[in-house]
Design a protein around this motif. Sequence first.
Motif, mmCIF file in Angstrom:
data_model
loop_
_atom_site.group_PDB
_atom_site.id
_atom_site.type_symbol
_atom_site.label_atom_id
_atom_site.label_comp_id
_atom_site.label_asym_id
_atom_site.label_seq_id
_atom_site.Cartn_x
_atom_site.Cartn_y
_atom_site.Cartn_z
ATOM 1 N N LEU A 44 1.803 -7.557 -5.378
ATOM 2 C CA LEU A 44 0.452 -7.584 -5.934
ATOM 3 C C LEU A 44 -0.475 -6.617 -5.194
ATOM 4 C CD1 LEU A 44 0.035 -11.424 -6.537
ATOM 5 C CD2 LEU A 44 0.704 -9.655 -8.174
ATOM 6 N N PHE A 45 -0.251 -6.453 -3.894
ATOM 7 C CA PHE A 45 -1.005 -5.447 -3.138
ATOM 8 C C PHE A 45 -0.547 -4.044 -3.517
ATOM 9 C CE2 PHE A 45 -1.968 -8.866 -0.013
ATOM 10 C CZ PHE A 45 -3.340 -8.657 0.087
ATOM 11 N N ALA A 46 0.754 -3.892 -3.741
ATOM 12 C CA ALA A 46 1.335 -2.561 -3.945
ATOM 13 C C ALA A 46 0.845 -1.899 -5.220
ATOM 14 C CB ALA A 46 2.866 -2.667 -3.976
ATOM 15 N N GLY A 47 0.722 -2.670 -6.307
ATOM 16 C CA GLY A 47 0.391 -2.081 -7.604
ATOM 17 C C GLY A 47 -0.844 -1.196 -7.593
ATOM 18 N N PRO A 48 -2.018 -1.746 -7.277
ATOM 19 C CA PRO A 48 -3.230 -0.915 -7.260
ATOM 20 C C PRO A 48 -3.173 0.203 -6.227
ATOM 21 C CG PRO A 48 -3.779 -3.254 -7.302
ATOM 22 C CD PRO A 48 -2.309 -3.162 -7.043
ATOM 23 N N LEU A 49 -2.560 -0.064 -5.056
ATOM 24 C CA LEU A 49 -2.514 0.948 -4.006
ATOM 25 C C LEU A 49 -1.623 2.121 -4.389
ATOM 26 C CD1 LEU A 49 -2.321 -1.341 -0.841
ATOM 27 C CD2 LEU A 49 -4.283 -0.022 -1.646
ATOM 28 N N VAL A 50 -0.497 1.834 -5.026
ATOM 29 C CA VAL A 50 0.414 2.902 -5.462
ATOM 30 C C VAL A 50 -0.274 3.816 -6.465
ATOM 31 C CG1 VAL A 50 2.493 3.348 -6.839
ATOM 32 C CG2 VAL A 50 2.575 1.695 -4.967
ATOM 33 N N ASP A 51 -0.995 3.239 -7.417
ATOM 34 C CA ASP A 51 -1.696 4.050 -8.412
ATOM 35 C C ASP A 51 -2.822 4.867 -7.787
ATOM 36 O OD1 ASP A 51 -0.177 3.265 -10.624
ATOM 37 O OD2 ASP A 51 -1.356 1.451 -10.899
ATOM 38 N N ARG A 52 -3.464 4.314 -6.747
ATOM 39 C CA ARG A 52 -4.637 4.959 -6.169
ATOM 40 C C ARG A 52 -4.286 5.962 -5.088
ATOM 41 N NH1 ARG A 52 -7.655 0.512 -3.929
ATOM 42 N NH2 ARG A 52 -7.867 -0.071 -6.124
ATOM 43 N N ILE A 53 -3.325 5.625 -4.229
ATOM 44 C CA ILE A 53 -3.038 6.462 -3.054
ATOM 45 C C ILE A 53 -1.850 7.386 -3.282
ATOM 46 C CG2 ILE A 53 -2.384 6.388 -0.612
ATOM 47 C CD1 ILE A 53 -3.869 3.725 -0.404
ATOM 48 N N GLY A 54 -0.836 6.925 -3.971
ATOM 49 C CA GLY A 54 0.351 7.739 -4.184
ATOM 50 C C GLY A 54 1.608 6.939 -3.918
ATOM 51 N N LYS A 55 2.743 7.511 -4.297
ATOM 52 C CA LYS A 55 4.003 6.781 -4.231
ATOM 53 C C LYS A 55 4.786 7.024 -2.936
ATOM 54 C CE LYS A 55 3.047 6.974 -8.806
ATOM 55 N NZ LYS A 55 1.853 7.675 -9.345
ATOM 56 N N LYS A 56 4.782 8.260 -2.449
ATOM 57 C CA LYS A 56 5.659 8.626 -1.342
ATOM 58 C C LYS A 56 5.430 7.769 -0.106
ATOM 59 C CE LYS A 56 7.112 12.459 1.607
ATOM 60 N NZ LYS A 56 7.045 13.924 1.874
ATOM 61 N N VAL A 57 4.173 7.587 0.271
ATOM 62 C CA VAL A 57 3.863 6.842 1.490
ATOM 63 C C VAL A 57 4.345 5.400 1.400
ATOM 64 C CG1 VAL A 57 1.548 6.147 0.717
ATOM 65 C CG2 VAL A 57 2.041 6.302 3.159
ATOM 66 N N PHE A 58 4.349 4.839 0.180
ATOM 67 C CA PHE A 58 4.777 3.447 0.013
ATOM 68 C C PHE A 58 6.288 3.322 -0.173
ATOM 69 C CE2 PHE A 58 0.270 3.085 -1.246
ATOM 70 C CZ PHE A 58 -0.104 2.160 -0.289
ATOM 71 N N ILE A 59 6.982 4.440 -0.087
ATOM 72 C CA ILE A 59 8.437 4.419 -0.030
ATOM 73 C C ILE A 59 8.903 4.660 1.403
ATOM 74 C CG2 ILE A 59 10.569 5.522 -0.808
ATOM 75 C CD1 ILE A 59 9.147 6.204 -3.423
ATOM 76 N N THR A 60 8.344 5.672 2.039
ATOM 77 C CA THR A 60 8.829 6.070 3.362
ATOM 78 C C THR A 60 8.468 5.084 4.471
ATOM 79 O OG1 THR A 60 6.853 7.473 3.600
ATOM 80 C CG2 THR A 60 8.852 8.531 2.793
ATOM 81 N N VAL A 61 7.193 4.692 4.557
ATOM 82 C CA VAL A 61 6.769 3.802 5.644
ATOM 83 C C VAL A 61 7.491 2.452 5.607
ATOM 84 C CG1 VAL A 61 4.812 2.570 6.669
ATOM 85 C CG2 VAL A 61 4.529 4.939 5.905
ATOM 86 N N PRO A 62 7.548 1.772 4.445
ATOM 87 C CA PRO A 62 8.267 0.490 4.417
ATOM 88 C C PRO A 62 9.748 0.598 4.767
ATOM 89 C CG PRO A 62 6.831 0.667 2.505
ATOM 90 C CD PRO A 62 6.849 2.008 3.157
ATOM 91 N N VAL A 63 10.380 1.743 4.478
ATOM 92 C CA VAL A 63 11.799 1.906 4.827
ATOM 93 C C VAL A 63 11.992 1.828 6.335
ATOM 94 C CG1 VAL A 63 13.762 3.487 4.799
ATOM 95 C CG2 VAL A 63 12.389 3.233 2.766
ATOM 96 N N PHE A 64 11.111 2.500 7.097
ATOM 97 C CA PHE A 64 11.198 2.460 8.555
ATOM 98 C C PHE A 64 10.942 1.042 9.080
ATOM 99 C CE2 PHE A 64 10.269 7.085 8.150
ATOM 100 C CZ PHE A 64 11.355 7.562 8.867
ATOM 101 N N ILE A 65 9.925 0.381 8.524
ATOM 102 C CA ILE A 65 9.615 -0.985 8.959
ATOM 103 C C ILE A 65 10.784 -1.918 8.662
ATOM 104 C CG2 ILE A 65 8.097 -2.965 8.570
ATOM 105 C CD1 ILE A 65 5.854 -0.961 7.953
ATOM 106 N N SER A 66 11.342 -1.793 7.465
ATOM 107 C CA SER A 66 12.471 -2.628 7.080
ATOM 108 C C SER A 66 13.675 -2.395 7.985
ATOM 109 C CB SER A 66 12.854 -2.353 5.613
ATOM 110 O OG SER A 66 13.966 -3.127 5.226
ATOM 111 N N GLY A 67 13.909 -1.127 8.329
ATOM 112 C CA GLY A 67 15.013 -0.816 9.230
ATOM 113 C C GLY A 67 14.874 -1.520 10.569
ATOM 114 N N GLY A 68 13.661 -1.498 11.125
ATOM 115 C CA GLY A 68 13.420 -2.188 12.398
ATOM 116 C C GLY A 68 13.620 -3.690 12.282
ATOM 117 N N LEU A 69 13.192 -4.260 11.164
ATOM 118 C CA LEU A 69 13.325 -5.703 10.966
ATOM 119 C C LEU A 69 14.790 -6.114 10.771
ATOM 120 C CD1 LEU A 69 10.236 -6.281 8.649
ATOM 121 C CD2 LEU A 69 10.549 -7.184 10.957
ATOM 122 N N PHE A 70 15.575 -5.267 10.093
ATOM 123 C CA PHE A 70 17.003 -5.569 9.949
ATOM 124 C C PHE A 70 17.698 -5.555 11.313
ATOM 125 C CE2 PHE A 70 17.065 -4.418 5.266
ATOM 126 C CZ PHE A 70 17.528 -5.658 4.848
#
Length: 396
Positions: free
Chosen positions: A59-85
């Motif tokens: 629900l947070f992602a939808g408006p932010l993706v449309d407003r800010i862009g897609k790339k940042v919401f793909i790359t940053v979460p991948v790094f965070i997810s990697g650390g959490l795994f």
Amino acid sequence: MKETTIEKMYIFIIIFFITLMMRIQVPIFTPYASILGASSVIIGIILSATSFTNLIGNLFAGPLVDRIGKKVFITVPVFISGGLFIAHGFASNSGQLLLLHALNGFALAFMIPAGFALLAGYAKNSHQQGKNIAINGILTTTSSVIGPIIGGILVENFGYETTYFLIGSGMMLTGLYATHFLKERAEIVRVSKGNQRVQSVSLLSVVTAPNQFIIYLAGFAVMYIHGVLIYEIPYLTVEQGYSTVTTGQLFGVMGIGTFFTLSLLFINRFNPLNRLMVGLFGMSLGLFVLLTSSLPLAVPIFIIGLFFGLIMPAMATAITDNVSKDVYGKAFAVMSAVYSLGIIASSFITGVVRHIISPYFIAFLVGMMILTIMGLGRREKVNAPIHKEKETRLIS
């Protein structure tokens, strides 16, 4: 044209490896949680909590993706997810696992709507949209076939902790690749009279648009069924002594069925809503076979996978047919949130009732009830898509 094809290829590769890493951990999480002392109810709570944080993130992602862009919401979460795994391998009790898994669910929530929205921007019409989604589906299904098998083999040879370290490292390497190769797509807006921007569309408007509600209902039912399988199949290692390799192979069988359907690209020419209804009926049929027949478990799971492959590209195509490109982020975020809601419901209910009544029977009822609602909804022909004004690219 060639440059556009290469850019799409980068997206396909990134989504493939993200899905691969996520699928590797599917057959190992439940037995790992059990080893750390989690009961069937606690495991259900963990999976439900993870899906809940995923829903909030969507629900947070939808408006932010449309407003800010897609790339940042793909790359940053991948790094965070990697650390959490990687951190999963250091967990010492089910409480820590709950926290790590829930945080990971929130991080991953941003990637799916961003990835779909970015990929959707490369299609000029519904047929291209369906083809892109189908190709993406083939790649992610391939990862769904081999991922659980790899996960089972890794655990058998290296143990749970090392496997989670390898999953996290793979995620981070994928993040590095995405940072270097992924390109943001040019912004697309809608104009009306006087070249004025169209007013922003709320998430509620996306959900309640004509046809959109029954599309999301179908998504809920599909993920409810999928969530039951994700819970029950790995639990065979706890209750019946199956190895993680065997349960991984069962998920692989489901993926093979999905892959077969996705490879039939001509199917994308048919009405996506009709495909959704046929697919949901087929998945429910697979559950019925699982409940009532003495066939090997692989047979009904293959049937479910077969129809799952019919649904997933149809879901994305139905959504993009019904909304304009400037709200793709919101539409796919709602789709991901509905998926999460289906997983939340199925994980929690399965964990609570599995010793009383078969979770597969409840999943069958959910599928058939929503299929009936969809059938009744299709009788009311309403054609009022969100903001289908003329498309123009923003000119600097």
